[in-house]
Enzyme design. Structure first.
Site, PDB file in Angstrom:
ATOM      1  N   ASP A  61      37.115  40.897  43.642  1.00 55.82           N
ATOM      2  CA  ASP A  61      36.643  42.049  44.396  1.00 55.82           C
ATOM      3  C   ASP A  61      37.020  41.840  45.851  1.00 55.82           C
ATOM      4  OD1 ASP A  61      34.808  44.512  44.638  1.00 55.82           O
ATOM      5  OD2 ASP A  61      33.921  43.119  46.087  1.00 55.82           O
ATOM      6  N   GLU A 145      41.120  45.457  41.725  1.00 59.61           N
ATOM      7  CA  GLU A 145      40.957  46.896  41.836  1.00 59.61           C
ATOM      8  C   GLU A 145      42.280  47.555  42.222  1.00 59.61           C
ATOM      9  OE1 GLU A 145      36.815  47.539  43.991  1.00 59.61           O
ATOM     10  OE2 GLU A 145      37.905  45.785  44.711  1.00 59.61           O
ATOM     11  N   ASP A 241      29.090  41.540  45.173  1.00 63.60           N
ATOM     12  CA  ASP A 241      30.536  41.400  45.014  1.00 63.60           C
ATOM     13  C   ASP A 241      30.892  40.579  43.775  1.00 63.60           C
ATOM     14  OD1 ASP A 241      30.849  42.865  47.304  1.00 63.60           O
ATOM     15  OD2 ASP A 241      31.146  41.139  48.613  1.00 63.60           O
TER      16      ASP A 241
END
Length: 262
Positions: A61, A145, A241
């Site tokens: 993340d 991501e 996170d």
């Protein structure tokens, strides 16, 4: 042994070679940053240098407080180089504003600002290389991501027809995102992963920070603070996170299974 590059119209120029050239050189370009000159070689057919398999997988993340948080709970620092140089840049900008256009003092002031920004870029690049190398050495599969950074840092002021909201706060966030250098890091990570024979998987970031990694419950209220996550259904508590990184890993492995089954 001295290294020379032949530039058309100039001749042979001595250069400091920071690493061996691999593959076949296709293009040569020259770039200037302040008082520094760089020769950039673009190569093809660069031989891969696969690393030994580790059997480990990870989700990451990206953030501002930490550049990278892994699903294993590790945090890679975000040095915030631009913020660290903010005072010196502000002084340099004020000095520039006091100079006359075309003057020698103005040229020196412009060069000083360019040198400060160049240092920030080099520091950010160095940090990105080190963080990416750490990940590709330790993990065979890395899920991250699929961020649209250009959209995330779009102008906070908006347009005359649709002016922005919370402009000051959004502008500050944009500076923090750009200072973190997510785009630079992801590009370097992709290059190193390809060279090392690692698998990189980009996943849709939708709801990864709001989904409980323990029970799957999705709710905005699960994210208590920037770092705190507390599921409203099962009471699971974790670093926000780390929780998001676990969700990213699961989504990445699911995409991988689908691709392998096809």
């Amino acid at each position: 042994t001295a290294t020379f590059v032949r530039l058309q119209g100039i001749g042979h120029v001595r250069v400091h070679q920071h690493r061996p050239v691999r593959g076949t050189v296709k293009t040569v370009s020259v770039k200037r940053e302040g008082h520094r000159w760089y020769v950039i070689l673009s190569c093809e057919d660069v031989p891969a240098e696969p690393l030994p398999a580790t059997g480990a997988v990870v989700g990451i993340d990206l953030g501002v407080a930490s550049l990278v948080t892994t699903s294993d709970g590790d945090h890679l620092d975000n040095p915030r180089h631009l913020a660290a140089s903010a005072d010196r840049l502000a002084v340099a900008q004020r000095d520039l504003a006091r100079t006359k256009r075309g003057s020698k003092r103005r040229r020196k002031a412009v060069a000083r600002i360019a040198a400060l920004h160049g240092k920030v870029r080099r520091q950010r690049l160095d940090g990105a290389h080190k963080a990416a190398l750490h990940l590709v050495r330790d993990y065979d599969v890395i899920a991250h991501e699929d961020l649209r950074i250009a959209n995330m840092t779009r102008s906070a002021s908006g347009t005359v027809e649709t002016p922005g909201r919370n402009v000051t706060q959004k502008s500050g966030l944009n500076r923090s995102l750009l200072d973190a250098g997510w785009g630079v890091f992801l590009r370097i990570l992709a290059d190193k992963a390809e060279s090392a024979g690692r698998e990189l998987i980009a996943v849709n970031p939708r709801n990864t920070s709001r989904t409980c990694a323990a029970c799957g419950h999705v709710a905005k209220e699960n994210r208590l603070t920037q770092a705190g996550f507390h599921c409203q259904r099962c009471a699971h508590t974790a670093h926000a996170d780390v929780n998001a990184a676990i969700n990213i890993l699961r989504a990445g492995l699911a995409l991988r299974d689908v691709a392998q089954a096809a």
